[in-house]
Design a protein around this motif. Structure first.
Motif, short mmCIF file in Angstrom:
data_model
loop_
_atom_site.label_atom_id
_atom_site.label_comp_id
_atom_site.label_asym_id
_atom_site.label_seq_id
_atom_site.Cartn_x
_atom_site.Cartn_y
_atom_site.Cartn_z
N LEU A 189 0.86 -1.25 0.03
CA LEU A 189 0.03 -0.08 0.11
C LEU A 189 0.81 1.39 0.12
O LEU A 189 0.55 2.29 -0.70
N ASP A 190 1.98 1.26 0.83
CA ASP A 190 2.92 2.37 0.85
C ASP A 190 3.32 2.81 -0.68
O ASP A 190 3.39 3.85 -1.01
N LYS A 191 3.94 1.60 -1.42
CA LYS A 191 4.29 1.85 -2.64
C LYS A 191 3.54 2.20 -3.68
O LYS A 191 3.58 3.15 -4.48
N VAL A 192 2.22 1.80 -3.58
CA VAL A 192 1.07 2.01 -4.39
C VAL A 192 0.78 3.44 -4.27
O VAL A 192 0.60 4.53 -5.21
N LEU A 193 0.50 3.90 -2.95
CA LEU A 193 0.25 5.38 -2.54
C LEU A 193 1.43 6.29 -2.81
O LEU A 193 1.06 7.39 -3.49
N ALA A 194 2.77 5.99 -2.72
CA ALA A 194 3.84 6.88 -3.09
C ALA A 194 3.63 6.91 -4.68
O ALA A 194 3.81 8.09 -5.21
N ALA A 195 3.62 5.87 -5.46
CA ALA A 195 3.40 5.92 -7.03
C ALA A 195 2.06 6.94 -7.22
O ALA A 195 2.33 7.69 -8.40
N GLY A 196 1.07 6.54 -6.60
CA GLY A 196 -0.05 7.51 -6.99
C GLY A 196 0.16 8.95 -6.71
O GLY A 196 -0.12 9.97 -7.66
N CYS A 197 1.05 9.36 -5.59
CA CYS A 197 1.31 10.65 -5.24
C CYS A 197 2.34 11.07 -6.51
O CYS A 197 1.84 12.27 -6.92
N VAL A 198 2.84 10.35 -6.85
CA VAL A 198 4.00 11.08 -7.61
C VAL A 198 3.55 11.24 -8.95
O VAL A 198 3.36 12.34 -9.89
N ALA A 199 2.52 10.24 -9.45
CA ALA A 199 1.72 10.40 -10.81
C ALA A 199 0.79 11.83 -10.70
O ALA A 199 0.71 12.54 -11.50
N LEU A 200 0.21 11.93 -9.44
CA LEU A 200 -0.77 13.08 -9.29
C LEU A 200 0.07 14.34 -9.42
O LEU A 200 -0.43 15.59 -9.76
N PHE A 201 1.27 14.37 -8.78
CA PHE A 201 2.09 15.46 -8.77
C PHE A 201 2.51 15.90 -10.31
O PHE A 201 2.72 17.02 -10.53
N ALA A 202 2.97 14.83 -11.12
CA ALA A 202 3.13 15.07 -12.33
C ALA A 202 2.06 15.50 -12.93
O ALA A 202 2.29 16.45 -13.79
N VAL A 203 0.66 15.11 -13.03
CA VAL A 203 -0.44 15.71 -13.49
C VAL A 203 -0.38 17.19 -13.10
O VAL A 203 -0.86 18.02 -14.05
N LEU A 204 -0.28 17.17 -11.97
CA LEU A 204 -0.59 18.70 -11.43
C LEU A 204 0.53 19.72 -12.00
O LEU A 204 0.18 20.77 -12.59
N ILE A 205 1.92 19.40 -12.16
CA ILE A 205 2.76 20.11 -12.82
C ILE A 205 2.37 20.35 -14.11
O ILE A 205 2.54 21.55 -14.73
N ALA A 206 1.98 19.31 -14.96
CA ALA A 206 2.00 19.58 -16.26
C ALA A 206 0.56 20.38 -16.58
O ALA A 206 0.36 21.25 -17.49
#
Length: 171
Positions: A8-25
């Motif tokens: 769950l930690d890994k999935v959540l961390a990957a999700g946060c990275v993906a959301l952050f990338a979408v936010l930056i874009a």
């Protein structure tokens, strides 16, 4: 349970990275269309706000997993280990109650009520924005149960910073 937490930690961390990338874009697109094209994008500002909400809620859950939130424990640290464990169990129980009642139950009710409302600039419903509350509430409830089990089994330090937060883990 530790294996499920790690996944769950890994999935959540990957999700946060993906959301952050979408936010930056999204924000970059908003700045580009506003400053360079002189025609601001109507959808990007609204999407950025909603992605930020999701990122904040999932980020808070991830930080809670690591017991990284601010804790005012200066008084509790002065007491014996037994009292520290009782206090830690009470805190985790209160967090569990908040996660279940406010985030899961209240968030579900809010998402259902808002599901019929359309977003202004996006082809989606407002309920999708509020759906992050019950999802992050379930995640936080899982982590609270995990930390509570560690405290009750005496496998982890009752106060963060006084030893391993989890078995076989260095701080």
């Amino acid at each position: 349970m530790p294996g499920a937490k790690k996944v769950l930690d890994k999935v959540l961390a990957a999700g946060c990275v993906a959301l952050f990338a979408v936010l930056i874009a999204t924000v970059s697109w908003q700045v580009f269309t506003r400053q360079v094209l002189d025609e601001p994008s109507g959808w990007s500002e609204e999407l950025a706000k909603h992605v930020f909400v999701w990122l904040g809620m999932f980020g808070a859950a991830l930080v809670f997993s690591e017991r990284g939130h601010i804790a005012v424990d200066v008084v509790v640290r002065r007491f014996a280990d037994r009292f520290q464990r009782v206090a830690a169990a009470a805190v985790q129980s209160a967090i569990l109650a908040f996660a279940v009642l406010a985030l899961v139950w209240g968030g579900t009710r809010l998402a259902v009520v808002a599901w019929g409302q359309s977003l202004t600039a996006l082809p989606a419903h407002l309920g999708i924005v509020y759906l992050v509350m019950p999802i992050s509430g379930l995640i936080i409830a899982f982590y609270a149960l995990y930390h509570l089990a560690l405290v009750l089994r005496r496998a982890g330090a009752p106060v963060v910073g006084e030893g391993p937060a989890e078995p076989n883990q260095e701080r």
